[in-house]
Write a protein that holds these residues in place. Structure first.
Motif, PDB file in Angstrom:
ATOM      1  N   MET A 184      49.135  46.544  34.179  1.00 55.21           N
ATOM      2  CA  MET A 184      47.885  46.884  34.079  1.00 55.21           C
ATOM      3  C   MET A 184      47.110  46.180  35.247  1.00 55.21           C
ATOM      4  O   MET A 184      46.039  46.688  35.819  1.00 55.21           O
ATOM      5  CB  MET A 184      47.323  46.288  32.845  1.00 55.21           C
ATOM      6  N   LYS A 185      47.465  45.226  35.816  1.00 52.01           N
ATOM      7  CA  LYS A 185      46.728  44.339  36.876  1.00 52.01           C
ATOM      8  C   LYS A 185      46.778  45.034  38.162  1.00 52.01           C
ATOM      9  O   LYS A 185      45.935  45.206  38.923  1.00 52.01           O
ATOM     10  CB  LYS A 185      47.337  42.970  36.930  1.00 52.01           C
ATOM     11  N   GLU A 186      47.893  45.640  38.350  1.00 51.49           N
ATOM     12  CA  GLU A 186      48.049  46.389  39.661  1.00 51.49           C
ATOM     13  C   GLU A 186      47.205  47.680  39.837  1.00 51.49           C
ATOM     14  O   GLU A 186      46.451  48.109  40.707  1.00 51.49           O
ATOM     15  CB  GLU A 186      49.499  46.407  39.861  1.00 51.49           C
ATOM     16  N   LEU A 187      47.189  48.208  38.512  1.00 55.12           N
ATOM     17  CA  LEU A 187      46.210  49.411  38.462  1.00 55.12           C
ATOM     18  C   LEU A 187      44.705  49.272  38.553  1.00 55.12           C
ATOM     19  O   LEU A 187      44.013  49.807  39.301  1.00 55.12           O
ATOM     20  CB  LEU A 187      46.640  50.220  37.163  1.00 55.12           C
ATOM     21  N   ARG A 188      44.374  48.230  38.113  1.00 55.33           N
ATOM     22  CA  ARG A 188      43.143  47.610  38.119  1.00 55.33           C
ATOM     23  C   ARG A 188      42.562  47.044  39.438  1.00 55.33           C
ATOM     24  O   ARG A 188      41.563  47.483  39.974  1.00 55.33           O
ATOM     25  CB  ARG A 188      42.753  46.507  37.073  1.00 55.33           C
ATOM     26  N   LYS A 189      43.620  46.663  40.159  1.00 57.96           N
ATOM     27  CA  LYS A 189      43.359  46.131  41.591  1.00 57.96           C
ATOM     28  C   LYS A 189      42.911  47.379  42.402  1.00 57.96           C
ATOM     29  O   LYS A 189      42.229  47.053  43.491  1.00 57.96           O
ATOM     30  CB  LYS A 189      44.478  45.425  42.211  1.00 57.96           C
ATOM     31  N   ALA A 190      43.595  48.426  42.187  1.00 55.82           N
ATOM     32  CA  ALA A 190      43.446  49.940  42.928  1.00 55.82           C
ATOM     33  C   ALA A 190      41.917  50.505  42.582  1.00 55.82           C
ATOM     34  O   ALA A 190      41.648  51.572  42.983  1.00 55.82           O
ATOM     35  CB  ALA A 190      44.420  50.776  42.826  1.00 55.82           C
TER      36      ALA A 190
END
Length: 219
Positions: A184-190
């Motif tokens: 989830m964190k990686e997706l939100r970073k993008a």
């Protein structure tokens, strides 16, 4: 599976997997695997009567199909696998073989070593991110046919988002279903703002987050 539930789907292999063949590992009390990608190396590394402790149910099922006699699932993530090992085994049992990806398993190994276990960590496979979206998926994305993406690891999230950034398509318009908090964190970073995280790291929980397929009239 998703098509059977009424969804129209496009697939992307976000990671290119290169399995490794390991030499036979002697004197092992058990094997820990954090991904089904480790299974090819597992078969070459130990005999089928060595107990295997798998991170999740799907991985455990695949190990059983390879003929391993004792396979125990942590039904969770690496932290749950560490809990399972400390509950079921003693450091006096002997060394444990940990099979993982090139940059994975380090924290798990450290946790168990801190509890007194002897861990042999071996790289069972390497991964490289895919650099582009498949042509059919890219066309569907640009045509507005793709509204939701399901992402099954943090590494896959990074690869997908990097490939997406090259297309000029807006990440913010997508909804994502993530298998873990790290994903989830990686997706939100993008820039993907609507990210739903599965309650547990398995397909059933991912499908629960996905929800029912839209009616045919809404496609």
């Amino acid at each position: 599976m998703l098509e059977e539930l009424g969804w129209r789907c496009w697939g992307m292999e976000s990671l290119v997997i290169a399995p490794r063949t390991l030499s036979a590992q002697r004197g092992i009390a058990g094997v820990l695997i954090t991904s089904s990608q480790s299974i090819p190396a597992l078969s070459s590394a130990v005999a089928h009567d060595i107990p295997v402790y798998a991170v999740g149910d799907a991985t455990a099922d695949r190990v059983k199909k390879q003929g391993f006699q004792t396979v125990i699932s942590a039904s969770g993530n690496a932290a749950k696998l560490a809990e399972l090992v400390t509950e079921r085994l003693s450091p006096a049992s002997g060394p444990l073989l940990l099979l993982s990806g090139e940059h994975q398993g380090v924290e798990l190994a450290g946790t168990l070593r801190a509890s007194g276990f002897r861990i042999r960590r071996r790289v069972a496979y390497t991964t490289a991110p895919a650099t582009t979206l498949p042509p059919d998926a890219l066309a569907a994305l640009r045509d507005g046919q793709i509204e939701t993406v399901m992402v099954f690891s943090a590494a896959s999230a990074r690869a997908f988002c990097a490939a997406l950034a090259q297309t000029g398509c807006a990440a913010g318009s997508l909804r994502a279903i993530a298998i873990s908090q790290n994903t989830m964190k990686e997706l939100r970073k993008a820039g993907i703002q609507t990210v739903l995280t599965a309650q547990s790291p398995d397909m059933a929980a991912m499908l629960d987050r996905l929800g029912p397929a839209p009616s045919p009239s809404s496609h």
